[in-house]
Structures are given as structure tokens and as C-alpha cells.
Design an enzyme around this catalytic site. Structure first.
Site, PDB file in Angstrom:
ATOM      1  N   CYS A  72      14.747  -0.272   6.751  1.00  0.00           N
ATOM      2  CA  CYS A  72      14.597  -1.072   5.616  1.00  0.00           C
ATOM      3  C   CYS A  72      14.108  -2.473   5.912  1.00  0.00           C
ATOM      4  O   CYS A  72      13.052  -2.863   5.270  1.00  0.00           O
ATOM      5  CB  CYS A  72      15.766  -1.474   4.451  1.00  0.00           C
ATOM      6  N   HIS A 108      21.268  -4.411   2.836  1.00  0.00           N
ATOM      7  CA  HIS A 108      19.970  -3.983   2.576  1.00  0.00           C
ATOM      8  C   HIS A 108      19.182  -5.132   2.178  1.00  0.00           C
ATOM      9  O   HIS A 108      19.410  -6.061   1.507  1.00  0.00           O
ATOM     10  CB  HIS A 108      20.104  -3.063   1.512  1.00  0.00           C
ATOM     11  N   ASP A 123      10.684  -1.741  -2.938  1.00  0.00           N
ATOM     12  CA  ASP A 123      11.597  -1.176  -1.853  1.00  0.00           C
ATOM     13  C   ASP A 123      11.137  -0.287  -1.464  1.00  0.00           C
ATOM     14  O   ASP A 123      11.121   1.077  -2.040  1.00  0.00           O
ATOM     15  CB  ASP A 123      12.860  -0.831  -2.459  1.00  0.00           C
TER      16      ASP A 123
END
Length: 256
Positions: A72, A108, A123
Site C-alpha cells: 500500500c 493502511h 486506494d
């Protein structure tokens, strides 16, 4: 989010973006989809015993120049560089993953982009459950169909948003976040935890995900699945097959 070695045209070529980008919603949506379809979510470095560098220059070199993927912080970090270069306002936000059996810290990172008076959740780094297009933060409690996946954004509290995915007819909680802006350096401790703690999914086994227009490819350990138009094909791969699978299906060179 800037890197001295980030070049917008090189980035666009890396993700296969056609046409001239502009600071508008059409570009935002197309950029997100093109990056998802060309840059895998992967933890090869963690599996090799490395802690991925969050230096912007290292992220750009890894994904754009060496044609790797990342998890991420890396894939969303690169996307933030593109937004910066295009003049699209954005903020980084910290999100609490909810796919674990126990409550987790906010490890995250996601992006909130601002275009034409609206704020959009972007995202590119939540693996196999990730969204495929930007979501307007005003679209609360709606079923949001994105290709063959369905998502929902709801309020978990007065200030916390919760993203959910519909799996086998049931709503699965993905993560919660609020709009408090974060600096990229704020995610250094989370990066260390995800890359070293024995309880994280990234240290426990190989994970590679590549989205495609009709679904996604997922390699989890020795289990390879191809989700396409709501159907799934599955096979078990031998260790000696992994390198060719990474090169042929996930567009990676297999270098760890």
C-alpha cells in the site's frame, strides 16, 4: 508527495495511460484503473526479508524503472506523486484494516483526492479486496458496483468512514478511516510492523494481486486464482512454477 526521479511521462508509459492527462475526474479514474491493471500489489521484498523503502525516489525506481509492484505505501505513494504532478489536490489518510481476527492499528494508507468540490477515496493498495475506481465520500450507504465487485461506504461513527465489500452476499468490513491528514513519514512505523511482525499477512506468505478489466489475478502462497466476470478458476502451483507465473501473468520479472 514528490521524488526527484519522478517523471510524469515515464509514469504514464509504465501504466499504459493513453491521451493527455488533466486535473479532472476522468483522468483520476483512468489513472487509477490503468495503474491497478499494470502495477501488481505484491510483497516480494518482505518475503525476501527486506523492509521496503518508503523513500519516494526508491518507490519510483522500484515501480517505474524496475517495473515491480509493491504494497500500500508504495503503490499509493506512487499514485500520490502522479496527482502532485498533475496538480490534483489530495491528502493521505490512515486506515484501520478490519480483515484480521483481532483489532489492528491504523497501518493502511489511502488517498482522498479533491476535484470539483467533491472528495474521492482512492486506494490502489488493499490487495484482492481493493476498490477499482474512486468513491465519492458523499455516496454513503449505497451499493457501489465496480465491474464485478460491489462496495459500500458507510459511517462507523460521527467522523469515521467504513469501507465494505460484498462477499458471497454478505458485507465484509475492509477498513475504517477519518479525514485527518497524514504525512508520508507517519507510515514508517506501520511499514516496519507490516514487514517484520510475524502476525501480518505480508510476513506469513507470498501475496501478489493484479487487477484486470474483468476481475483479478491472486497468488496467495501456493494458491493461484483467476477471478473473471464473477467466476473463479483455481490451481495449486509448485515452487518452481512461481517465477514463470510472476513473469507471465503478473507482469513481474520475479526478482526478489
Amino acid at each position: 508527495m514528490k521524488a526527484t526521479n519522478f517523471d510524469l511521462q515515464s509514469y504514464l508509459a509504465r501504466i499504459g495511460f493513453e491521451g493527455d492527462p488533466s486535473p479532472d475526474f476522468d483522468t483520476l479514474k483512468r489513472l487509477m484503473r490503468r495503474q491497478l491493471f499494470s502495477v501488481p500489489f505484491e510483497n516480494l521484498d518482505v518475503q525476501a526479508g527486506k523492509v521496503p523503502s518508503l523513500a519516494p525516489e526508491a518507490i519510483c525506481a522500484k515501480i517505474v524503472e524496475r517495473r515491480r509492484g509493491g504494497y500500500c505505501y508504495e503503490v499509493n505513494g506512487l499514485f500520490a506523486m502522479a496527482l502532485e504532478a498533475l496538480g490534483i489536490p489530495y491528502r493521505l489518510v490512515a486506515a484501520r484494516p478490519m480483515t484480521y481476527a483481532v483489532r489492528r492499528p491504523k497501518t493502511h494508507v489511502a488517498i482522498i483526492a479533491a476535484i470539483d468540490g467533491a472528495e474521492w477515496l482512492c486506494d490502489l493498495g488493499f490487495g484482492s479486496f481493493g476498490i477499482r475506481e474512486p468513491i465519492d465520500l458523499r455516496w454513503l450507504d449505497r451499493e457501489l458496483k465496480q465491474d464485478f465487485d460491489t462496495f459500500r461506504l458507510t459511517m462507523a461513527s460521527e467522523r469515521d468512514y467504513q469501507l465494505q465489500s460484498k462477499v458471497d452476499g454478505e458485507w465484509k468490513k475492509l477498513y475504517e478511516f477519518n479525514l485527518c491528514p497524514q504525512e508520508f513519514v507517519d507510515f514508517e512505523p506501520a511499514n516496519w510492523l507490516n514487514a517484520t511482525h510475524p502476525d501480518t499477512i505480508f510476513t506469513q506468505g507470498l501475496i501478489v494481486v493484479l487487477q484486470h478489466p474483468s476481475g483479478k489475478l491472486v497468488l496467495s502462497g501456493e494458491r493461484f486464482r483467476n477471478f473473471s466476470e464473477g467466476r473463479v478458476e483455481e490451481k495449486i502451483v509448485n515452487p518452481e512454477e512461481v517465477g514463470e507465473l510472476l513473469r507471465g501473468r503478473f507482469l513481474l520479472d520475479g526478482d526478489r
